[in-house]
Design a protein around this motif. Structure first.
Motif, short mmCIF file in Angstrom:
data_model
loop_
_atom_site.label_atom_id
_atom_site.label_comp_id
_atom_site.label_asym_id
_atom_site.label_seq_id
_atom_site.Cartn_x
_atom_site.Cartn_y
_atom_site.Cartn_z
N LEU A 20 -6.88 77.61 36.88
CA LEU A 20 -5.60 77.19 36.30
C LEU A 20 -5.73 75.76 35.80
O LEU A 20 -6.10 74.86 36.55
CB LEU A 20 -4.49 77.26 37.36
N GLU A 21 -5.41 75.55 34.54
CA GLU A 21 -5.42 74.23 33.92
C GLU A 21 -3.99 73.86 33.56
O GLU A 21 -3.38 74.51 32.70
CB GLU A 21 -6.30 74.24 32.67
N THR A 22 -3.44 72.88 34.25
CA THR A 22 -2.05 72.48 33.99
C THR A 22 -1.91 70.98 33.73
O THR A 22 -0.82 70.46 33.72
CB THR A 22 -1.12 72.88 35.16
N SER A 23 -3.02 70.28 33.53
CA SER A 23 -2.94 68.84 33.34
C SER A 23 -2.63 68.45 31.90
O SER A 23 -2.27 67.31 31.64
CB SER A 23 -4.24 68.16 33.79
N MET A 24 -2.76 69.39 30.98
CA MET A 24 -2.49 69.11 29.58
C MET A 24 -1.12 69.71 29.21
O MET A 24 -0.54 70.46 29.98
CB MET A 24 -3.58 69.73 28.69
N ARG A 31 -6.51 82.92 28.78
CA ARG A 31 -5.20 82.91 28.11
C ARG A 31 -4.68 81.48 28.05
O ARG A 31 -4.77 80.73 29.03
CB ARG A 31 -4.22 83.79 28.88
N VAL A 32 -4.12 81.12 26.90
CA VAL A 32 -3.54 79.80 26.70
C VAL A 32 -2.04 79.98 26.49
O VAL A 32 -1.60 80.87 25.77
CB VAL A 32 -4.17 79.09 25.48
N MET A 33 -1.29 79.12 27.11
CA MET A 33 0.17 79.17 27.03
C MET A 33 0.64 78.88 25.61
O MET A 33 0.13 77.95 24.97
CB MET A 33 0.75 78.12 27.99
N PRO A 34 1.59 79.64 25.10
CA PRO A 34 2.17 79.33 23.78
C PRO A 34 2.79 77.92 23.81
O PRO A 34 3.39 77.52 24.81
CB PRO A 34 3.25 80.39 23.60
N PRO A 35 2.67 77.16 22.72
CA PRO A 35 3.13 75.77 22.71
C PRO A 35 4.61 75.58 23.02
O PRO A 35 5.00 74.57 23.58
CB PRO A 35 2.81 75.28 21.30
N GLU A 36 5.43 76.53 22.66
CA GLU A 36 6.89 76.36 22.86
C GLU A 36 7.35 76.73 24.27
O GLU A 36 8.52 76.60 24.59
CB GLU A 36 7.65 77.19 21.82
N THR A 37 6.44 77.17 25.12
CA THR A 37 6.78 77.65 26.45
C THR A 37 6.60 76.55 27.49
O THR A 37 5.72 75.72 27.38
CB THR A 37 5.86 78.84 26.82
N ARG A 38 7.45 76.58 28.51
CA ARG A 38 7.32 75.64 29.62
C ARG A 38 6.35 76.21 30.66
O ARG A 38 6.40 77.38 30.99
CB ARG A 38 8.68 75.39 30.25
N THR A 39 5.50 75.35 31.18
CA THR A 39 4.47 75.77 32.14
C THR A 39 5.07 76.46 33.35
O THR A 39 4.60 77.52 33.78
CB THR A 39 3.63 74.57 32.58
N ALA A 40 6.12 75.90 33.92
CA ALA A 40 6.72 76.47 35.13
C ALA A 40 7.26 77.87 34.89
O ALA A 40 7.26 78.70 35.79
CB ALA A 40 7.83 75.55 35.64
N VAL A 41 7.70 78.16 33.70
CA VAL A 41 8.22 79.48 33.35
C VAL A 41 7.06 80.46 33.10
O VAL A 41 7.11 81.61 33.50
CB VAL A 41 9.11 79.39 32.09
N TRP A 42 6.01 80.01 32.48
CA TRP A 42 4.91 80.85 32.02
C TRP A 42 3.90 81.22 33.11
O TRP A 42 3.39 82.33 33.14
CB TRP A 42 4.19 80.12 30.88
N LEU A 43 3.62 80.31 34.01
CA LEU A 43 2.45 80.42 34.88
C LEU A 43 2.43 81.65 35.78
O LEU A 43 1.45 82.41 35.79
CB LEU A 43 2.32 79.15 35.73
N ALA A 44 3.47 81.92 36.54
CA ALA A 44 3.47 83.06 37.47
C ALA A 44 3.31 84.39 36.74
O ALA A 44 2.52 85.24 37.15
CB ALA A 44 4.73 83.05 38.32
N GLY A 70 0.65 66.31 34.47
CA GLY A 70 1.09 67.55 33.86
C GLY A 70 2.49 67.89 34.30
O GLY A 70 3.05 67.26 35.19
N SER A 71 3.04 68.93 33.70
CA SER A 71 4.41 69.29 34.01
C SER A 71 4.50 70.03 35.34
O SER A 71 5.55 70.07 35.96
CB SER A 71 5.01 70.15 32.89
N VAL A 72 3.39 70.62 35.79
CA VAL A 72 3.36 71.26 37.11
C VAL A 72 2.37 70.46 37.93
O VAL A 72 1.17 70.61 37.80
CB VAL A 72 2.94 72.74 37.01
N SER A 73 2.87 69.56 38.77
CA SER A 73 1.98 68.70 39.54
C SER A 73 1.73 69.25 40.93
O SER A 73 1.11 68.61 41.75
CB SER A 73 2.57 67.29 39.63
N TYR A 74 2.21 70.43 41.21
CA TYR A 74 1.95 71.09 42.49
C TYR A 74 1.84 72.58 42.25
O TYR A 74 2.34 73.10 41.29
CB TYR A 74 3.08 70.81 43.48
#
Length: 75
Positions: free
Chosen positions: A6-10, A27-40, A67-71
């Motif tokens: 999991l890469e969440t620092s960017m 898989r790379v997260m779509p740019p318009e998506t928030r990490t916390a919403v996408w990750l699980a 990053g936006s998810v620091s935990y």
């Protein structure tokens, strides 16, 4: 060995599954998506696509801030 990475620092998070020394899913997260919403949901989809059950993952590799998810809470 099965590894979930999991890469969440960017700004754009990503994940990958590797078995032995081969990346089998990425898989790379779509740019318009928030990490916390996408990750699980992305993790669940990756495991389904690879036909892995969560308890067959041997190692979870995480980046550490910023990053936006620091935990990450693993249960």
């Amino acid at each position: 060995m099965r590894v979930l990475t999991l890469e969440t620092s960017m700004r754009q998070a990503s994940l990958a599954l590797a078995e032995r020394d081969q990346v089998i899913y990425q898989r790379v997260m779509p740019p318009e998506t928030r990490t916390a919403v996408w990750l699980a949901a992305a993790i669940a989809q990756a495991l389904r696509d690879a036909n892995w059950k969560p308890d067959t993952v041997d190692l979870v590799a995480l980046t550490h801030g910023p990053g936006s998810v620091s935990y990450t809470h693993l249960t």
